[in-house]
Design an enzyme around this catalytic site. Structure first.
Site, short mmCIF file in Angstrom:
data_model
loop_
_atom_site.label_atom_id
_atom_site.label_comp_id
_atom_site.label_asym_id
_atom_site.label_seq_id
_atom_site.Cartn_x
_atom_site.Cartn_y
_atom_site.Cartn_z
N GLY A 29 -4.45 -18.05 3.85
CA GLY A 29 -3.41 -17.83 4.86
C GLY A 29 -2.62 -19.11 5.09
O GLY A 29 -2.21 -19.41 6.22
N ALA A 30 -2.40 -19.87 4.02
CA ALA A 30 -1.83 -21.21 4.15
C ALA A 30 -0.32 -21.26 3.89
O ALA A 30 0.27 -22.32 3.77
CB ALA A 30 -2.55 -22.18 3.22
N ASN A 73 -4.45 -11.09 -1.71
CA ASN A 73 -4.91 -10.44 -0.49
C ASN A 73 -6.38 -10.79 -0.39
O ASN A 73 -7.19 -10.32 -1.20
CB ASN A 73 -4.70 -8.93 -0.60
N ASN A 97 -8.92 -19.14 6.85
CA ASN A 97 -7.95 -19.16 7.95
C ASN A 97 -7.13 -17.88 8.06
O ASN A 97 -6.62 -17.58 9.14
CB ASN A 97 -7.03 -20.37 7.77
N SER A 104 -11.81 -17.77 17.05
CA SER A 104 -10.87 -17.80 18.17
C SER A 104 -11.66 -17.77 19.47
O SER A 104 -12.76 -17.20 19.53
CB SER A 104 -9.94 -16.59 18.13
N TYR A 120 -9.64 -7.46 16.89
CA TYR A 120 -9.48 -8.90 16.63
C TYR A 120 -10.68 -9.68 17.18
O TYR A 120 -11.24 -10.55 16.48
CB TYR A 120 -8.17 -9.38 17.28
N ALA A 174 -13.70 -8.59 17.82
CA ALA A 174 -14.90 -8.27 17.04
C ALA A 174 -14.89 -9.05 15.73
O ALA A 174 -15.92 -9.58 15.30
CB ALA A 174 -14.98 -6.77 16.78
N LYS A 193 -13.42 -11.93 15.13
CA LYS A 193 -13.58 -13.37 15.37
C LYS A 193 -15.00 -13.69 15.84
O LYS A 193 -15.53 -14.77 15.54
CB LYS A 193 -12.53 -13.85 16.38
N ILE A 226 -2.70 -21.53 21.20
CA ILE A 226 -2.01 -22.60 20.46
C ILE A 226 -0.52 -22.29 20.42
O ILE A 226 -0.12 -21.13 20.28
CB ILE A 226 -2.58 -22.68 19.02
P1 NAI Z 1 0.22 -16.79 11.07
O1 NAI Z 1 0.44 -15.35 11.26
O2 NAI Z 1 1.28 -17.77 11.44
O3 NAI Z 1 -0.18 -17.08 9.55
C1 NAI Z 1 -1.15 -16.31 8.89
C2 NAI Z 1 -0.95 -16.41 7.40
O4 NAI Z 1 -1.94 -15.57 6.77
C3 NAI Z 1 0.42 -15.88 6.93
O5 NAI Z 1 1.01 -16.79 6.02
C4 NAI Z 1 0.08 -14.55 6.25
O6 NAI Z 1 0.96 -14.22 5.19
C5 NAI Z 1 -1.33 -14.82 5.74
N1 NAI Z 1 -2.08 -13.57 5.51
C6 NAI Z 1 -2.10 -12.47 6.29
N2 NAI Z 1 -2.85 -11.52 5.73
C7 NAI Z 1 -3.32 -12.03 4.56
C8 NAI Z 1 -4.14 -11.51 3.53
N3 NAI Z 1 -4.64 -10.27 3.58
N4 NAI Z 1 -4.43 -12.31 2.47
C9 NAI Z 1 -3.92 -13.57 2.40
N5 NAI Z 1 -3.13 -14.10 3.34
C10 NAI Z 1 -2.83 -13.34 4.41
O7 NAI Z 1 -1.18 -17.13 11.87
P2 NAI Z 1 -1.60 -18.43 12.69
O8 NAI Z 1 -1.14 -18.30 14.09
O9 NAI Z 1 -1.26 -19.64 11.93
O10 NAI Z 1 -3.20 -18.24 12.73
C11 NAI Z 1 -4.03 -18.73 11.70
C12 NAI Z 1 -5.47 -18.40 12.04
O11 NAI Z 1 -5.82 -18.96 13.31
C13 NAI Z 1 -5.75 -16.90 12.15
O12 NAI Z 1 -7.04 -16.62 11.65
C14 NAI Z 1 -5.71 -16.66 13.64
O13 NAI Z 1 -6.46 -15.54 14.00
C15 NAI Z 1 -6.33 -17.95 14.16
N6 NAI Z 1 -6.00 -18.27 15.53
C16 NAI Z 1 -4.69 -18.46 15.92
C17 NAI Z 1 -4.40 -18.77 17.23
C18 NAI Z 1 -2.98 -18.98 17.68
O14 NAI Z 1 -2.78 -19.23 18.85
N7 NAI Z 1 -2.00 -18.90 16.78
C19 NAI Z 1 -5.45 -18.90 18.24
C20 NAI Z 1 -6.78 -18.69 17.72
C21 NAI Z 1 -7.02 -18.40 16.42
#
Ligand code: NAI
Length: 245
Positions: A11-12, A61, A88, A140, A153, A155, A157, A186
């Site tokens: 997810g980078a 994926n 991530n 999370s 979500y 469950a 995490k 965040i």
């Molecule tokens: P985001 O939505 O900005 O980025 C997530 C990335 O994962 C995207 O580039 C997306 O294309 C990719 N992705 C989605 N499904 C995928 C799949 N099946 N296979 C490969 N890649 C996939 O998310 P964000 O905000 O950067 O969050 C990152 C992590 O941190 C997540 O696990 C989220 O649950 C966790 N998190 C985020 C918080 C926040 O406040 N943003 C708070 C707590 C946890």
């Protein structure tokens, strides 16, 4: 310092994962930038390469076992090993429990939790042979506290935390550490889009008084991915401004 190490970050392509990938790369790691969106993964990798780093973008994926196997095979082919895995990738499909559709439950559990099982299985095979590894699962605060409208979500995490404990016990004898980072609220596109009043209400629940920055999460991940955290395993590092303690 992860210098010379090989890191796979899922997810980078954007958000927190992109920041983690960039920072690990800046510190000298070779980075496999994994995302379901090839363009964003390739852009992050190209950015790293442009500043003298070694990286490539891999489309996958992470809920699909065949695609996950492909990522790790490519990582080994290109860089010879995998030392660091950051699970991530994550999605939300929020709804109140009584309205939550089964497909939303399944999708969130697959992308957020099953993916970590699949990627860790592949990484563990490679790391165990070399008796070195750092695995970090991005959980999370809501996996620890629960949240209205996020049964799936939360469950997933909370499940990541159990997976962290179990994998930490299993892989310790191979000198592979497994830890979780549990961010609170965040500052991301998602939270920036909220009305000012809602943001103020969120901040009021946080002892340190503000939302966290992406960098706060990255710094915790980089610590757990580095050489200086070798005696830490099976832990959940909360990065939440004291919101849950
Ligand atoms: P985001 O939505 O900005 O980025 C997530 C990335 O994962 C995207 O580039 C997306 O294309 C990719 N992705 C989605 N499904 C995928 C799949 N099946 N296979 C490969 N890649 C996939 O998310 P964000 O905000 O950067 O969050 C990152 C992590 O941190 C997540 O696990 C989220 O649950 C966790 N998190 C985020 C918080 C926040 O406040 N943003 C708070 C707590 C946890």
């Amino acid at each position: 310092m992860p210098k010379g190490k090989v890191a796979v970050v899922t997810g980078a392509g954007k958000g927190i994962g992109a920041d983690i990938a960039k920072e690990l790369g800046r510190l000298g790691a070779k980075v496999v930038v994994v995302d379901i969106d090839l363009k964003s993964a390739s852009d992050v990798a190209a950015g790293l390469a442009a500043t003298g780093g070694e990286a490539f973008g891999a489309q996958a994926n992470v809920a699909d076992p065949v695609q996950v196997k492909g990522v790790f095979a490519a990582a080994v082919e290109k860089f010879g090993q995998v030392d660091i895995l950051v699970n991530n990738a994550g999605i939300t499909r929020d709804a109140l429990l009584i309205r939550m559709r089964e497909e939303d439950w399944d999708a969130v559990l697959a992308v957020n939790l099953k993916s970590a099982f699949l990627c860790t299985q592949e990484a563990a095979r490679i790391m165990s042979k070399r008796r070195y590894g750092r695995i970090i699962n991005i959980s999370s605060v809501v996996g620890q506290m629960g949240n209205i409208g996020q049964a799936n979500y939360c469950a997933s995490k909370a499940g990541l935390i159990g997976l962290t404990y179990s994998n930490a016990r299993e892989l310790a004898r191979r000198q592979v550490t497994v830890n979780a980072v549990a961010p609170g609220f965040i500052e991301t596109d998602m939270t920036r889009a909220l009305p000012e009043k809602v943001r103020e209400e969120l901040a009021a629940q946080i002892p340190l008084g503000t939302l966290g920055q992406v960098k706060d999460v990255t710094n915790a991940v980089v610590f757990l991915a580095g050489e200086n955290s070798g005696y830490i395993t099976g832990q959940v590092l909360a990065v939440n401004g004291g919101m849950y303690m």
